[in-house]
Design a protein around this motif. Structure first.
Motif, short mmCIF file in Angstrom:
data_model
loop_
_atom_site.label_atom_id
_atom_site.label_comp_id
_atom_site.label_asym_id
_atom_site.label_seq_id
_atom_site.Cartn_x
_atom_site.Cartn_y
_atom_site.Cartn_z
N GLY A 130 85.55 12.36 25.05
CA GLY A 130 84.28 12.55 25.76
C GLY A 130 84.05 13.97 26.26
O GLY A 130 83.18 14.19 27.10
N TRP A 131 84.80 14.94 25.76
CA TRP A 131 84.62 16.31 26.18
C TRP A 131 83.40 16.92 25.47
O TRP A 131 82.95 16.44 24.44
CB TRP A 131 85.86 17.15 25.85
CG TRP A 131 87.14 16.59 26.40
CD1 TRP A 131 87.30 15.94 27.58
CD2 TRP A 131 88.43 16.62 25.77
NE1 TRP A 131 88.60 15.56 27.75
CE2 TRP A 131 89.33 15.97 26.64
CE3 TRP A 131 88.91 17.13 24.58
CZ2 TRP A 131 90.68 15.82 26.36
CZ3 TRP A 131 90.26 16.98 24.29
CH2 TRP A 131 91.14 16.33 25.17
N THR A 132 82.91 18.02 26.04
CA THR A 132 81.85 18.79 25.40
C THR A 132 82.49 19.77 24.43
O THR A 132 83.26 20.65 24.83
CB THR A 132 81.01 19.53 26.44
OG1 THR A 132 80.44 18.59 27.35
CG2 THR A 132 79.90 20.33 25.77
N VAL A 133 82.20 19.63 23.14
CA VAL A 133 82.83 20.45 22.11
C VAL A 133 81.73 21.08 21.26
O VAL A 133 80.78 20.39 20.84
CB VAL A 133 83.79 19.63 21.23
CG1 VAL A 133 84.49 20.53 20.21
CG2 VAL A 133 84.82 18.89 22.09
N GLN A 134 81.85 22.39 21.00
CA GLN A 134 80.94 23.09 20.12
C GLN A 134 81.78 23.92 19.13
O GLN A 134 82.85 24.43 19.49
CB GLN A 134 80.00 24.02 20.89
CG GLN A 134 79.00 23.29 21.77
CD GLN A 134 77.96 22.53 20.97
OE1 GLN A 134 77.83 22.72 19.76
NE2 GLN A 134 77.23 21.65 21.64
N VAL A 135 81.29 24.04 17.91
CA VAL A 135 82.00 24.76 16.85
C VAL A 135 81.08 25.86 16.33
O VAL A 135 79.92 25.60 15.98
CB VAL A 135 82.42 23.82 15.71
CG1 VAL A 135 83.13 24.61 14.61
CG2 VAL A 135 83.32 22.72 16.24
N LEU A 136 81.59 27.10 16.30
CA LEU A 136 80.86 28.24 15.74
C LEU A 136 81.51 28.59 14.41
O LEU A 136 82.69 28.94 14.34
CB LEU A 136 80.92 29.43 16.69
CG LEU A 136 80.12 30.65 16.25
CD1 LEU A 136 78.63 30.34 16.28
CD2 LEU A 136 80.43 31.85 17.13
N LYS A 137 80.71 28.50 13.35
CA LYS A 137 81.21 28.75 11.99
C LYS A 137 81.11 30.23 11.68
O LYS A 137 80.02 30.80 11.62
CB LYS A 137 80.39 27.93 10.99
CG LYS A 137 80.83 28.10 9.55
CD LYS A 137 79.94 27.28 8.64
CE LYS A 137 80.33 27.46 7.17
NZ LYS A 137 79.44 26.68 6.28
N VAL A 138 82.25 30.87 11.46
CA VAL A 138 82.30 32.30 11.17
C VAL A 138 83.11 32.50 9.88
O VAL A 138 84.27 32.07 9.78
CB VAL A 138 83.00 33.06 12.31
CG1 VAL A 138 83.00 34.55 12.03
CG2 VAL A 138 82.30 32.78 13.63
N PRO A 139 82.58 33.18 8.87
CA PRO A 139 81.17 33.55 8.71
C PRO A 139 80.32 32.35 8.33
O PRO A 139 80.84 31.25 8.15
CB PRO A 139 81.22 34.58 7.58
CG PRO A 139 82.37 34.11 6.75
CD PRO A 139 83.40 33.57 7.72
N ALA A 140 79.04 32.58 8.15
CA ALA A 140 78.15 31.47 7.85
C ALA A 140 78.44 30.88 6.47
O ALA A 140 78.27 29.69 6.25
CB ALA A 140 76.69 31.93 7.92
N GLU A 141 78.87 31.69 5.52
CA GLU A 141 79.19 31.20 4.18
C GLU A 141 80.56 31.73 3.77
O GLU A 141 81.05 32.76 4.25
CB GLU A 141 78.12 31.68 3.17
CG GLU A 141 76.72 31.18 3.48
CD GLU A 141 76.59 29.69 3.31
OE1 GLU A 141 77.43 29.08 2.63
OE2 GLU A 141 75.62 29.12 3.87
N LEU A 142 81.20 31.04 2.83
CA LEU A 142 82.49 31.49 2.31
C LEU A 142 82.32 32.78 1.50
O LEU A 142 81.33 32.95 0.78
CB LEU A 142 83.14 30.41 1.45
CG LEU A 142 83.65 29.17 2.17
CD1 LEU A 142 84.14 28.16 1.15
CD2 LEU A 142 84.75 29.52 3.14
N THR A 143 83.30 33.65 1.62
CA THR A 143 83.26 34.87 0.83
C THR A 143 83.72 34.58 -0.60
O THR A 143 84.30 33.52 -0.89
CB THR A 143 84.16 35.94 1.47
OG1 THR A 143 85.51 35.46 1.47
CG2 THR A 143 83.74 36.25 2.89
N ALA A 144 83.47 35.53 -1.49
CA ALA A 144 83.88 35.35 -2.89
C ALA A 144 85.40 35.27 -3.02
O ALA A 144 85.94 34.56 -3.87
CB ALA A 144 83.34 36.50 -3.73
#
Length: 568
Positions: free
Chosen positions: A162-176
């Protein structure tokens, strides 16, 4: 009104939830793939959290992971030195890890946060690119399908807490390079297991990354305002990133430690929306003219965790409007018109009453003076030396003014006895209070159809309180009894408001006890309660009686007593 009240209550509850202390756990991926964005995240996110969002009572936890998870620091924010300690440890953190074990990191986060005290709310921020590449020999080096299943299971375990969890995706897309190495991102599996939407990192919106992750509001100061006078408005733009509406109240604003906010202002901002807080400022008379760049310090609710709380405001002060004149608005005009109308109504009422009284006085004088000619004629006929009028002809009635002139001699000689008797008769015919009272119309002397006035008396309680305990109970209505603002006041002892009622039921009065602890001897209502002694027990156990009766004025009681005395 019914729609506004739930919204206000919802805003207050949301503000109370934001105001509680938190354990903020930041989990940073320190692998090499995070290098291009690591400095931005540290400058815009971590430092903003420590400087603006967190306050005294919160605890900042920094976890890092690459090949294995580690606890970097856990600092309770009790003073400025605690924040400096967190900054010092943060400066030593660099993205140099060759491997990334996401499964181990998620399990470590779950175990670590569960061991924290339950006094504060828990907020977990995960910053990662989602690539799972554990070191050789790790038990988590699994086939892709098993990796996804293990990541989802670890995320679901965190979700159940029940915790507040947020995920920031870095970078937005996979590199080559990541795609060439066959390292797919597990970020979608993490979001699915946590039941949230992963937030992609946008370098162009790095100033908003804190609000996007935490949901805390962000404030933006305006561009240069140009030329301003002594009073001017500063538009402060607010962005609400949370899913709940917020109510923002600006209680003060200072420039150089001087309060410049003219009056408090507030604005309600819906969820995931923006709003403008118009701060009306008034500069002191000693403020210098010319181009200015001053730091404006805002007094905003600490529980909302709005940032930044201070910023630079640029303007050119012209010095106009230096006199401290009072401000007028439409309400002052309305008040003046109402006061003038009240004065006019009072003057008209006074003139009307004066005219009515004058008309009544003239009517009484005319009625009483109608008999003056006859009195004067009788006085003249009885005087010696005067000839009586002829039989069958009435005596001529002299005007009142002439009669008075003849009855009041000034320089006459001779006998004055007849003249004195005539003057006495004229004085007797002047209007009196009784004649004026008889001349008034008989208005309001008919029998009244209203019920009688009912008086309540309490034993040992002073009954000489005017009409405080004397009221008229109309048919079908009730009057309250008790303390406070009750119709019938019990002040011999301290009681609550509305402990009982008296009701008029078709001319019969019924006493209805509402608080049984004050009437332990009553088993129900008291029908026909006029004249009945109703036992009443105070909070300290003192016993009193309550009696209702038809009210009789003191003057009527005295008159009745005097008429009852018979003369021998």
């Amino acid at each position: 009104m019914k729609r506004i009240l739930p919204l206000v209550l919802f805003v207050l509850v949301a503000a109370a939830a934001m105001a509680s202390d938190v354990d903020l756990v930041v989990v940073m991926d320190t692998s090499e793939s995070m290098f291009p964005y690591f400095e931005d995240l540290r400058n815009y996110l971590i430092e903003d959290l420590l400087e603006e969002k967190l306050h005294r009572g919160d605890t900042f936890h920094l976890l890092s992971f690459s090949g294995s998870p580690e606890l970097e620091t856990a600092v309770p924010l009790a003073d400025e030195r605690a924040a400096e300690k967190a900054f010092g440890r943060l400066a030593l953190l660099h993205p140099l890890g060759r491997y990334t074990d996401l499964i181990a990191a998620l399990r470590f986060v779950h175990q670590y946060v569960r061991q924290l005290p339950e006094t504060n709310a828990k907020t977990v921020l995960l910053l990662t690119d989602g690539i799972h590449d554990p070191p050789p020999g790790s038990p988590n080096r699994l086939p892709p399908e098993e990796v996804r299943a293990a990541v989802r299971a670890a995320a679901e375990a965190i979700r159940r807490e029940g915790w507040t969890v947020q995920v920031l995706k870095v970078p937005a897309e996979l590199t080559a390079a990541d795609k060439a190495n066959g390292l797919p991102s597990t970020i979608d599996d993490i979001g699915a297991g946590l039941g949230i939407t992963v937030i992609p990192y946008d370098p162009g919106r790095n100033a908003e990354v804190t609000g996007l992750l935490t949901g805390y509001p962000a404030l933006a100061f305006p561009e240069p305002l140009g030329e301003v006078g002594r009073r001017f408005t500063v538009p402060l733009r607010l962005r609400n990133f949370s899913k709940d509406p917020i109510l923002v109240r600006l209680a003060g604003a200072q420039i150089d430690h001087v309060e410049v906010l003219e009056r408090p202002v507030e604005v309600a901002i819906p969820a995931n929306s923006s709003g403008v807080l118009d701060a009306r400022l008034r500069l002191p008379l000693s403020f210098p003219t010319g181009a200015q760049e001053r730091e404006l310090v805002l007094d905003l609710p600490a529980g909302l965790r709005i940032s930044p709380m201070r910023g630079t405001v640029a303007f050119t002060y012209t010095g106009r409007g230096g006199l401290n004149l009072p401000r007028f608005n439409i309400l002052y005009v309305v008040y003046l018109l109402l006061a003038a109308g009240a004065v006019y109504a009072l003057v008209r009422l006074f003139l009307l009453m004066r005219r009515k009284l004058h008309e009544v006085s003239l009517a009484g004088l005319a009625k009483s003076s109608a008999g003056e000619p006859a009195v004067a004629a009788r006085a003249q006929g009885s005087a010696p030396g005067r000839r009586p009028s002829r039989a069958g002809k009435p005596a001529a009635a002299a005007p009142v003014a002439l009669a008075r002139k003849q009855l009041i001699p000034i320089m006459k000689s001779g006998k004055r006895a007849p003249t004195v008797r005539a003057a006495a008769a004229a004085r007797a015919a002047r209007p009196t209070a009784a004649s004026l009272r008889r001349s008034l119309p008989a208005v309001g002397r008919g029998p009244s159809t209203l019920p009688p006035l009912i008086e309540m008396r309490v034993s040992l309680q002073n009954s000489h309180v005017g009409f405080r305990n004397v009221h008229r109970v109309l048919p079908g209505t009730t009057r309250s009894i008790g303390g406070g603002a009750s119709s019938y006041l019990v002040f011999i002892t301290r009681v609550h408001r509305g402990i009982a009622e008296i009701r008029n039921e078709g001319g019969g009065y019924t006493f209805i006890p509402l608080a049984s602890e004050y009437f332990p001897e009553l088993s129900g209502t008291v029908k026909h309660c006029l004249g009945a002694e109703i036992p009443f027990t105070g909070p300290k156990g003192h016993r009193h009686t309550i009696v209702f009766r038809e009210w009789v004025s003191s003057l009527d009681e005295i008159n009745a007593l005097m008429r009852s005395v018979r003369r021998d």
